[in-house]
Scaffold this active site. Structure first.
Site, PDB file in Angstrom:
ATOM      1  N   HIS A 171       0.817  -1.225   0.000  1.00 37.83           N
ATOM      2  CA  HIS A 171       0.000   0.000   0.000  1.00 37.83           C
ATOM      3  C   HIS A 171       0.839   1.258   0.000  1.00 37.83           C
ATOM      4  O   HIS A 171       0.323   2.344  -0.242  1.00 37.83           O
ATOM      5  CB  HIS A 171      -0.927   0.010   1.219  1.00 37.83           C
ATOM      6  CG  HIS A 171      -2.009  -1.011   1.124  1.00 37.83           C
ATOM      7  ND1 HIS A 171      -3.325  -0.696   0.917  1.00 37.83           N
ATOM      8  CD2 HIS A 171      -1.962  -2.365   1.184  1.00 37.83           C
ATOM      9  CE1 HIS A 171      -4.055  -1.794   0.862  1.00 37.83           C
ATOM     10  NE2 HIS A 171      -3.245  -2.833   1.023  1.00 37.83           N
ATOM     11  N   ASP A 224       3.473   9.518  -0.712  1.00 37.61           N
ATOM     12  CA  ASP A 224       2.282   8.776  -0.298  1.00 37.61           C
ATOM     13  C   ASP A 224       2.001   7.710  -1.353  1.00 37.61           C
ATOM     14  O   ASP A 224       1.999   8.022  -2.555  1.00 37.61           O
ATOM     15  CB  ASP A 224       1.083   9.746  -0.215  1.00 37.61           C
ATOM     16  CG  ASP A 224       0.036   9.282   0.789  1.00 37.61           C
ATOM     17  OD1 ASP A 224      -0.046   8.067   1.033  1.00 37.61           O
ATOM     18  OD2 ASP A 224      -0.708  10.139   1.312  1.00 37.61           O
TER      19      ASP A 224
END
Ligand code: F6P
Length: 468
Positions: free
Chosen positions: A164, A377
């Site tokens: 992720h 991110d």
């Protein structure tokens, strides 16, 4: 009840359950909301799957239970394991290393030892829960050794892994003393998914340089002990949100009424600037506050015409880098509030609290400018939630180019958050954006987020895994 063996077993660090004592002292379990749960719950309930994970508190455990058609299988962790595996190796070694070393990763052999031991516990629980010929889908950086451990215990099952967070370039990853073990742990999977093509490319070049294995296109060729060659596919599968659910919530009359109420509680300003993040140094909260503070100081933005709302959800507060970040952010918030607010007209509202889904939807709807200024991110689902919430086609999204979301959300105002002057210019552009331009951009953004939702993501990952 005994858990039946499942065709599909998801493994993640946290089990998506809420555990709290009921009136009779017994433990009451409910599903807990969160990005990954929202992502996988629909797929799992269709396939009566199981979820293996840590229940989230020291020493806590219970028998496997079925909730909403999904078996929850707990992996209990001791306080020592939480400190060394979760706070230590996962969040003070791997997390900063995988996020461009924004803070310095710490390398401790005892943390690594705990990581290996805990990964083995997760692998055993997954291997015990999966049916013959079934599928195990492992998630995220906390569990990178699990794929090869499961493959050893259960050679009959298909193993997928999805990362992720970003995967670092070889120049950074090479710092890790246990780099080869991590790569070989991941290569136990049949399919390794990443958020961006760039992450998959970084992984394949780490494999080439640090293991000597060869790659062909998106594939790594792994030589097994019996001399056979196993082909592992490593590609990008950008995650998304349950866009239809977010869209529907934003249409609820109670949410729309709350959005109007928020606006009026904030004094009906011309523009509400909004940020919502886990309180994490990767999110660029300090950069955003610095830009806002300078704009106020230079008189290019004025209170009460403009107000900022920053929601920072508490996170990893036993890790020292998070404690220093909290001190920094709260010092800056205090200075902005003190220098630029007046009674009844604060320049900034800061909430170090989790908000429920309705309140979040109302805040998104009330926000004229959404600020996503992450320094790095994997994806950033907040950006996608904002877009899916703007059922009115209004609002402007300022989005860091260092997020996975920036690959898809090209109609946002893309920024380099390190460039404070550039960020200030982009904030002013977003503040001044006229409704026609807001609508044009938001329509294109919404098309993308609605087409590529979380179920499309899960279907495409599981489809590719089934084809392996
Ligand atoms: O994707 C990053 C991630 O670490 C997830 O694995 C996790 O669910 C989320 O952020 C929250 O982090 P934590 O479980 O450490 O609170």
């Amino acid at each position: 009840m005994t858990a039946a063996l499942s065709d599909l077993v998801v493994v993640s660090n946290r089990l998506p359950v809420d555990v709290s004592p009921g009136p009779d002292g017994s433990l009451v379990h409910g599903r807990s909301p969160g990005g990954l749960v929202t992502a996988l719950e629909p797929v799992l309930s269709q396939r009566s799957g199981a979820w293996v994970g840590w229940p989230g508190a020291p020493g806590l455990t219970f028998d496997p239970i079925s909730l909403d058609g999904i078996w929850s299988v707990p992996v209990p962790l001791s306080p020592h394991e939480i400190s060394n595996y979760y706070e230590g190796f996962s969040n003070a070694t791997l997390w900063p290393l995988y996020h461009d070393v924004i803070t310095r990763p710490e390398y401790h052999r005892e943390w690594h030892e705990a990581y290996r031991t805990v990964n083995a516990k997760f692998a055993e629980a997954a291997a015990g829960a999966v049916a013959k010929g079934g599928t195990v889908w492992v998630h995220d950086y906390q569990l990178q050794l699990v794929p090869s451990m499961v493959k050893q215990l259960r050679p009959d099952v298909k193993v997928g892994f999805f990362n992720h967070i970003p995967f670092p370039p070889e120049a950074l990853f090479a710092q890790l003393p246990w780099r080869r073990e991590i790569l070989m742990g991941l290569l136990g999977a049949d399919l390794i998914g990443f958020q961006r093509a760039q992450d998959a490319g970084n992984f394949r070049s780490c494999v080439r340089r640090l293991t000597g294995l060869t790659t062909r296109g998106h594939h790594v060729l792994v030589r097994e002990s019996d001399g056979s060659v196993r082909d592992v596919m490593c590609s990008a599968f950008p995650i998304s949100i349950d866009s239809a659910a977010v869209d529907s919530r934003a249409r609820l009359p109670r949410v729309q009424a709350r959005a109007r109420e928020i606006r009026s509680e904030l004094g009906n300003p011309d523009r509400i600037l909004f940020g919502v993040d886990r309180l994490d140094y990767t999110k660029g909260i300090s950069h955003r506050l610095k830009a806002y503070e300078e704009l106020l100081r230079e008189g290019r933005l004025h209170v009460p015409g403009v107000v900022m709302v920053q929601v920072a959800s508490p996170s990893r507060d036993n890790v020292s880098a998070y404690q220093s970040l909290r001190d920094d952010v709260e010092t800056t918030v205090g200075r902005i509030a003190g220098d630029f607010g007046s009674l009844g007209s604060p320049a900034i509202h800061y909430l170090h609290q989790n908000q429920d889904a309705d309140e979040m939807a109302a805040l998104y709807l009330a926000a004229d400018v959404m600020l996503v200024t992450a320094l790095r991110d994997g994806m950033n689902l907040v950006a996608k939630e904002y877009v899916a919430s703007r059922v009115d086609g209004r609002g402007a999204l300022v989005l860091s180019e260092f997020t996975g979301a920036a690959d898809e959300l090209r109609q946002a105002i893309l920024v380099n958050p390190h460039d404070i002057d550039g960020l200030k210019g982009s904030i002013l552009r977003a503040v001044a954006m006229n409704p026609k331009e807001q609508r044009r951009r938001m329509q294109a953004l919404r098309r993308r987020v609605i087409e590529n939702d979380v179920s499309a993501w899960a279907t495409s990952f599981l489809g590719a895994l089934a084809d392996r």
